[in-house]
Scaffold this active site. Structure first.
Site, short mmCIF file in Angstrom:
data_model
loop_
_atom_site.label_atom_id
_atom_site.label_comp_id
_atom_site.label_asym_id
_atom_site.label_seq_id
_atom_site.Cartn_x
_atom_site.Cartn_y
_atom_site.Cartn_z
N LEU A 1 0.84 -1.20 0.00
CA LEU A 1 0.00 0.00 0.00
C LEU A 1 0.88 1.26 0.00
O LEU A 1 2.09 1.19 0.19
CB LEU A 1 -0.90 -0.03 1.24
CG LEU A 1 -1.85 -1.23 1.35
CD1 LEU A 1 -2.56 -1.25 2.70
CD2 LEU A 1 -2.86 -1.20 0.21
N GLY A 2 0.25 2.41 -0.19
CA GLY A 2 1.00 3.67 -0.10
C GLY A 2 1.28 4.35 -1.43
O GLY A 2 1.75 5.50 -1.46
N GLU B 1 18.01 21.74 -18.82
CA GLU B 1 16.66 22.28 -18.62
C GLU B 1 16.24 23.11 -19.83
O GLU B 1 17.00 23.95 -20.32
CB GLU B 1 16.63 23.13 -17.34
CG GLU B 1 15.41 24.01 -17.14
CD GLU B 1 14.07 23.25 -17.12
OE1 GLU B 1 13.96 22.25 -16.40
OE2 GLU B 1 13.15 23.68 -17.84
N GLY C 1 15.64 17.94 -17.00
CA GLY C 1 14.56 18.59 -16.25
C GLY C 1 15.01 19.07 -14.89
O GLY C 1 15.45 18.27 -14.06
N GLY D 1 8.58 15.39 -15.68
CA GLY D 1 7.20 15.50 -15.21
C GLY D 1 6.48 14.17 -15.18
O GLY D 1 7.04 13.13 -15.54
N ARG D 2 5.25 14.23 -14.73
CA ARG D 2 4.44 13.03 -14.59
C ARG D 2 3.09 13.24 -15.26
O ARG D 2 2.67 14.38 -15.44
CB ARG D 2 4.27 12.69 -13.10
CG ARG D 2 5.60 12.37 -12.44
CD ARG D 2 5.44 12.04 -10.97
NE ARG D 2 4.65 10.85 -10.72
CZ ARG D 2 5.10 9.59 -10.81
NH1 ARG D 2 6.34 9.35 -11.16
NH2 ARG D 2 4.30 8.57 -10.54
N VAL E 1 11.51 19.57 -9.31
CA VAL E 1 11.75 19.08 -7.94
C VAL E 1 12.45 17.71 -7.96
O VAL E 1 13.48 17.52 -7.31
CB VAL E 1 10.39 18.96 -7.19
CG1 VAL E 1 10.60 18.39 -5.81
CG2 VAL E 1 9.72 20.32 -7.11
N HIS F 1 13.92 31.39 20.86
CA HIS F 1 15.30 31.65 20.43
C HIS F 1 16.19 30.56 21.01
O HIS F 1 16.03 30.23 22.18
CB HIS F 1 15.75 33.01 20.94
CG HIS F 1 17.19 33.29 20.63
ND1 HIS F 1 17.62 33.64 19.38
CD2 HIS F 1 18.30 33.24 21.43
CE1 HIS F 1 18.94 33.82 19.41
NE2 HIS F 1 19.37 33.58 20.64
C1 LIG Z 1 10.52 10.51 -6.87
C2 LIG Z 1 9.29 11.23 -6.38
C3 LIG Z 1 9.38 12.00 -5.26
C4 LIG Z 1 8.25 12.64 -4.78
N1 LIG Z 1 8.37 13.40 -3.66
C5 LIG Z 1 7.28 14.04 -3.18
C6 LIG Z 1 7.38 14.79 -1.98
O1 LIG Z 1 8.44 14.87 -1.36
N2 LIG Z 1 6.25 15.40 -1.54
C7 LIG Z 1 5.06 15.31 -2.20
O2 LIG Z 1 4.08 15.90 -1.75
N3 LIG Z 1 4.95 14.59 -3.34
C8 LIG Z 1 6.03 13.96 -3.83
N4 LIG Z 1 5.89 13.20 -4.96
C9 LIG Z 1 4.57 13.15 -5.61
C10 LIG Z 1 3.67 12.16 -4.89
O3 LIG Z 1 4.26 10.90 -4.84
C11 LIG Z 1 2.31 12.09 -5.58
O4 LIG Z 1 1.78 13.39 -5.71
C12 LIG Z 1 1.33 11.24 -4.79
O5 LIG Z 1 1.81 9.94 -4.61
C13 LIG Z 1 -0.03 11.21 -5.48
O6 LIG Z 1 -0.90 10.43 -4.73
P1 LIG Z 1 -2.13 9.67 -5.40
O7 LIG Z 1 -2.84 9.00 -4.27
O8 LIG Z 1 -2.88 10.59 -6.27
O9 LIG Z 1 -1.50 8.58 -6.38
P2 LIG Z 1 -0.33 7.52 -6.27
O10 LIG Z 1 0.51 7.72 -5.07
O11 LIG Z 1 0.33 7.49 -7.58
O12 LIG Z 1 -1.09 6.14 -6.01
C14 LIG Z 1 -1.93 5.57 -6.95
C15 LIG Z 1 -2.03 4.09 -6.69
O13 LIG Z 1 -3.08 3.57 -7.47
C16 LIG Z 1 -2.73 2.29 -7.91
N5 LIG Z 1 -3.55 2.00 -9.10
C17 LIG Z 1 -3.57 2.68 -10.26
N6 LIG Z 1 -4.48 2.16 -11.10
C18 LIG Z 1 -5.05 1.12 -10.44
C19 LIG Z 1 -6.03 0.18 -10.79
N7 LIG Z 1 -6.65 0.23 -11.97
N8 LIG Z 1 -6.33 -0.76 -9.89
C20 LIG Z 1 -5.73 -0.83 -8.68
N9 LIG Z 1 -4.78 0.04 -8.30
C21 LIG Z 1 -4.45 1.01 -9.16
C22 LIG Z 1 -1.26 2.40 -8.20
O14 LIG Z 1 -0.66 1.11 -8.16
C23 LIG Z 1 -0.79 3.31 -7.07
O15 LIG Z 1 -0.33 2.54 -5.98
C24 LIG Z 1 7.01 12.52 -5.45
C25 LIG Z 1 6.91 11.71 -6.58
C26 LIG Z 1 8.03 11.06 -7.05
C27 LIG Z 1 7.92 10.19 -8.26
#
Ligand SMILES: Cc1cc2nc3c(=O)[nH]c(=O)nc-3n(C[C@H](O)[C@H](O)[C@H](O)COP(=O)(O)OP(=O)(O)OC[C@H]3O[C@@H](n4cnc5c(N)ncnc54)[C@H](O)[C@@H]3O)c2cc1C
Length: 462
Positions: free
Chosen positions: A38-39, A199, A176, A268-269, A179, A441
């Site tokens: 999870l997570g 960049e 890129g 980007g994502r 962040v 402080h």
């Molecule tokens: C390297 C990196 C570092 C980051 N650092 C930070 C940070 O420091 N701070 C911050 O705020 N954000 C950070 N982010 C961004 C952050 O990870 C995302 O914004 C966040 O995880 C989004 O949450 P979410 O719940 O929308 O989706 P996600 O965390 O992407 O979770 C979606 C989940 O859905 C599951 N899923 C998808 N489709 C299906 C399906 N059809 N059936 C079942 N399961 C499915 C996937 O397997 C996944 O586990 C970082 C991202 C990356 C890549």
């Protein structure tokens, strides 16, 4: 084949927080997650593992550069890369198991597998179809690449590959300067790699306050990162062990090449909706491929909601979490709200960078009368004691009412300090409210108070 009040698709920060809140509000809740743990992105391949590597390599930097200055003598530690990755994996495991524990505690069912929505009110996982009064899509995002760049996660990698490299590259090219590129670039620079960031734009961290961009780039350069700005990557030619990055400078169209052992594509994502079957049930999308939602996170199809990275807005874990809580409240028939004007953004380099609210450029563009209160960490005793006197706190406040409009911090613990301003902004506070609040402080937070004082009669230690 159970029947639920809510089925959430995806157990990232959006989905798991939504599930826990739904259960707390008395809704029978299940989450479908296809990963083994999870997570989501955040805990497995995002926020948490990257922060573990940033912490480990920052500790190395401290030992190499600052220990002797504090009278701590001895051989600097050497890097055992497999052991560092094992530490990172252990941190991830502790956190993902923590979510499993929370699901059990709150009686949230985890349906393992990949979900699709054959019709509104139904969620299919493998052969099983579950009934759901409401469905929340929290399927997150995936890394996006560039035309002419093929990711193999070995030589040409995304952030996911960057967390699992077999060995530390000698030469790393990061495409890129956002962040993720700068955080992972910092990790490998501290581990001894020669890091070059390419960049497209002329500034790093697009969208950030310009003062922060300039200072941040200067500090990163001092830390050994190289930058090629205004460069459009044309292609990456990779063999099994090496790559060549070809780019054109935007200013004169001249073509150049960089050699690398590893190329990190950090451009980007994009929303992840594969396999959900949204087109079949007619869920409307935005032009940028996000699921379109209204102000209550409802899609155009009754009973289907969406939150987190898969909808518009900053791709941040805490934004997804806030939406998760809020949509749970909607489903439980309560009032709910997310204040998109007060969502902080943090970069976990050293120093950290944090911001919330408007940038100075945005206020200029809006034609809003504003004032700036700025305070350098050079005037902060605590920051100097830990060799982090570089950077500043910059507050932006309305010129007439003194109401806080934005904050931009580059300095130690900026990612924690920003929340003082977030709370102040939520309460519609004036800079003077922060200035009149006693700050302990010696703390880094005193720099925030000094910046607030600078919005009025002036800072004391400037
Ligand atoms: C390297 C990196 C570092 C980051 N650092 C930070 C940070 O420091 N701070 C911050 O705020 N954000 C950070 N982010 C961004 C952050 O990870 C995302 O914004 C966040 O995880 C989004 O949450 P979410 O719940 O929308 O989706 P996600 O965390 O992407 O979770 C979606 C989940 O859905 C599951 N899923 C998808 N489709 C299906 C399906 N059809 N059936 C079942 N399961 C499915 C996937 O397997 C996944 O586990 C970082 C991202 C990356 C890549």
């Amino acid at each position: 084949m159970a029947s639920y009040d809510v089925i959430i698709i995806g157990a990232g920060p959006g989905g798991y927080v939504c599930a826990i809140r739904c259960a707390q509000l008395g809704l029978k809740t299940a989450v479908v997650e296809g990963r083994d743990t999870l997570g989501g992105t955040c805990l497995n391949v995002g926020c948490i593992p990257s922060k573990a590597l940033l912490h480990a390599t920052h500790s190395l930097h401290e030992a190499q550069h600052n220990f002797a200055a504090m009278g701590l003598k001895g051989k600097a530690p050497s890097v055992d890369w497999p052991a560092m990755k094992a530490y990172k994996t252990d941190v991830v495991g502790q956190n993902t198991k923590g979510i499993e524990f929370l699901f059990k505690k709150n009686k949230v069912d985890w349906i393992k597998g990949w979900a699709s929505i054959p019709e509104p009110g139904k969620v299919q996982v493998g052969e099983e179809v579950h009934d759901a009064k409401n469905i929340v899509i929290a399927s997150g995002s995936e890394a996006s690449s560039l035309p002419g760049v093929n990711v193999d996660e070995k030589v040409v990698i995304t952030s996911t590959g960057a967390l699992e490299l077999g060995k530390i590259p000698k030469k790393l090219v990061v495409i890129g300067a956002g962040v993720i590129g700068l955080e992972m670039g910092s990790v490998y620079a501290r581990l001894g790699a020669e890091v070059t960031v390419v960049e497209f734009l002329d500034e790093i961290t697009p969208g950030m306050d310009k003062d922060v961009q300039k200072t941040f780039q200067r500090i990163l350069k001092k830390q050994g990162l190289n930058f090629v700005m205004g460069a459009a990557v044309q292609k990456v030619d990779a063999t099994k062990t090496k790559a060549k990055v070809t780019y054109k400078l935007r200013k004169d169209d001249s073509e150049h090449m960089l050699d690398a052992d590893t190329v990190l594509v950090a451009t980007g994502r994009k929303p992840f909706i594969n396999g959900l079957g949204l087109d079949k049930i007619g869920v409307a999308m935005t032009e940028r491929g996000q699921i379109a939602t209204d102000a209550r996170w409802a899609t155009n199809v009754a009973g289907i909601y969406a939150i987190g990275d898969v909808i518009e807005g900053p791709m941040l874990a805490h934004k997804a979490e806030d939406e998760g809580m809020a949509v749970a409240e909607v489903l439980a028939g309560k009032a709910s709200h997310v204040n998109y004007g007060v969502i902080p953004g943090v970069i976990y380099t050293a120093p950290e960078v944090a911001s919330v609210g408007a940038t100075e450029q945005q206020l200029k563009d809006e034609g809003r009368a504003y004032k700036v209160g700025k305070f350098s960490f050079m005037g902060n005793a605590r920051a100097k004691a830990v060799f982090q006197g570089e950077g500043f706190v910059k507050l932006l406040a309305d010129k007439d009412t003194d109401r806080l409009l934005g904050a931009h911090i580059i300095g130690p613990a900026a990612g924690d300090m920003i929340h003082e301003i977030c709370v102040a902004m939520e309460f519609g506070a004036a800079a003077q409210d922060v200035a009149m609040t006693c700050h302990a402080h010696p703390t880094y937070s005193e720099a925030v108070r000094e910046a607030a004082l600078a919005c009025g009669d002036g800072a004391i230690h400037a």
